[in-house]
Design an enzyme around this catalytic site. Structure first.
Site, PDB file in Angstrom:
ATOM      1  N   TYR A  11       0.854  -1.194   0.000  1.00  0.00           N
ATOM      2  CA  TYR A  11       0.000   0.000   0.000  1.00  0.00           C
ATOM      3  C   TYR A  11       0.888   1.242   0.000  1.00  0.00           C
ATOM      4  CZ  TYR A  11      -4.234   2.699   0.968  1.00  0.00           C
ATOM      5  OH  TYR A  11      -5.286   3.584   0.888  1.00  0.00           O
ATOM      6  N   TRP A  65      -9.103   9.369  -5.828  1.00  0.00           N
ATOM      7  CA  TRP A  65      -8.331   8.839  -4.712  1.00  0.00           C
ATOM      8  C   TRP A  65      -8.750   9.616  -3.469  1.00  0.00           C
ATOM      9  CZ3 TRP A  65      -2.328   9.341  -3.772  1.00  0.00           C
ATOM     10  CH2 TRP A  65      -1.964   8.499  -2.705  1.00  0.00           C
ATOM     11  N   ARG A  85     -22.043  -8.736  -9.308  1.00  0.00           N
ATOM     12  CA  ARG A  85     -21.571  -9.796 -10.199  1.00  0.00           C
ATOM     13  C   ARG A  85     -22.147 -11.167  -9.861  1.00  0.00           C
ATOM     14  NH1 ARG A  85     -15.181  -9.224 -10.940  1.00  0.00           N
ATOM     15  NH2 ARG A  85     -15.169  -9.218  -8.656  1.00  0.00           N
ATOM     16  N   GLY A 128     -11.380   2.069  -8.390  1.00  0.00           N
ATOM     17  CA  GLY A 128     -10.530   0.941  -8.016  1.00  0.00           C
ATOM     18  C   GLY A 128     -10.295   0.050  -9.215  1.00  0.00           C
TER      19      GLY A 128
END
Length: 325
Positions: free
Chosen positions: A52, A263, A172, A238
């Site tokens: 990260y 962001w 999904r 993302g």
């Protein structure tokens, strides 16, 4: 104090373990918080992996958000009472009995907000609310988002509805439709079903889709762009697919569409103090009234942090996984 520690970077379920750490002492302008509950966010897990934007010094205590009570005040701290229950995000080391937080980050909590909701009230919901404002949509407008059953997706749908903005929420898995319906979220479409794009268009009717939020990348980006109306905005939030965005130049050109990246850290840093206070006040009001629901999948003791990390990565979760010291 008891802490969830990792001495190396790696897969969280493999490297996280219960350990002992010194109780931290607050410096000037800081407070020490006694932790009640702390969530496991995806960015926390990426931090444990060492992948990260923030890479802690090892050995490190995980966690970046919590609800707790003020336990000690550093030099110069005013307007904060010992024992006060607060929420705080953007910190380090909250998977422990105590952690340090800058006093200006503290959010005092009304009694109407339970600990389970307060523990996850700031980081993801504030990102979702900033994202909603980033879209520059008004009451009555229509937007579409994928991964709508993720933490930010659920929250964005609820916040948008509270402002009169219509969302079409793509999932999904067929099971995601009922999952969101249980939270009162409407206009949910499973992309696993044939003809899902036609269903999206039918839900919006004659109204154009003003904006789309893409958290997947790859071909999913192009699918959202194709659904947008003239002058629409596609926002990359993302990249779950881990692939570059695949968008058709024809859709981009002939719709005069705009593509932007979002962001939360950058957007938050650019917010004025008044705007941040306004947004957090909106979140507190919606959470206290029950309009904003923040479900919990499970609560684990710190000693079970490895199992908790594994549970947080399981597909089909209905809420956050929390840690209790």
């Amino acid at each position: 104090m008891r802490s969830a520690i990792h001495t190396s970077f790696g897969e969280p379920a493999d490297v996280l373990a219960l350990g002992e750490s010194p109780v931290p002492q607050p410096g000037p302008g800081e407070v020490r918080i006694k932790t009640l509950l702390s969530p496991i966010h995806n960015h926390d897990l990426w931090t444990v992996r060492g992948q990260y934007g923030y890479k802690p010094t090892l050995p490190a205590i995980g966690g970046s958000e919590a609800v707790g009570t003020v336990d000690a005040l550093g030099e110069g701290v005013q307007g904060v009472a010992l024992g006060q229950r607060v929420a705080v995000a953007g910190v380090h080391g909250s998977w422990a009995e105590y952690f340090i937080a800058p006093a200006p980050l503290l959010v005092p909590l009304p009694a109407a907000i339970a600990d389970e909701a307060a523990a996850q009230l700031i980081a993801m919901p504030l990102s979702a609310l900033m994202l909603l404002e980033f879209l520059e949509v008004q009451s009555g407008d229509w937007i579409v988002q994928n991964t709508a059953n993720g933490a930010v997706g659920k929250t964005l749908a609820m916040l948008a509805a509270a402002r009169g903005v219509h969302t079409i929420n793509l999932v999904r898995r067929d099971a995601g439709v009922d999952e969101l319906a249980a939270l009162g979220i409407a206009n949910v479409v499973s992309t696993a079903q044939p003809g899902w794009k036609e269903k999206v268009r039918a839900l919006a009717g004659d109204a154009p889709l003003r904006a789309a939020v893409d958290s997947i990348g790859g071909k999913a980006s192009g699918e959202l762009l194709a659904l947008l109306g003239e002058g629409g905005l596609l926002v990359s939030f993302g990249t779950m697919a881990g692939e570059p965005m695949q968008i058709a130049s024809g859709d981009l050109i002939f719709k005069q569409a705009t593509v932007k990246g979002f962001w939360g850290s950058k957007v938050s840093a650019a917010l004025s103090v008044d705007d941040k206070r306004r947004l957090i006040g909106e979140l507190l009001g919606l959470a206290a009234s029950g309009t904003l629901k923040l479900p919990v999948e499970a609560v684990y003791d710190l000693a079970d942090v490895s199992r908790a990390a594994a549970a947080s990565l399981q597909p089909g979760r209905k809420g956050k996984v929390l840690l209790r010291p």
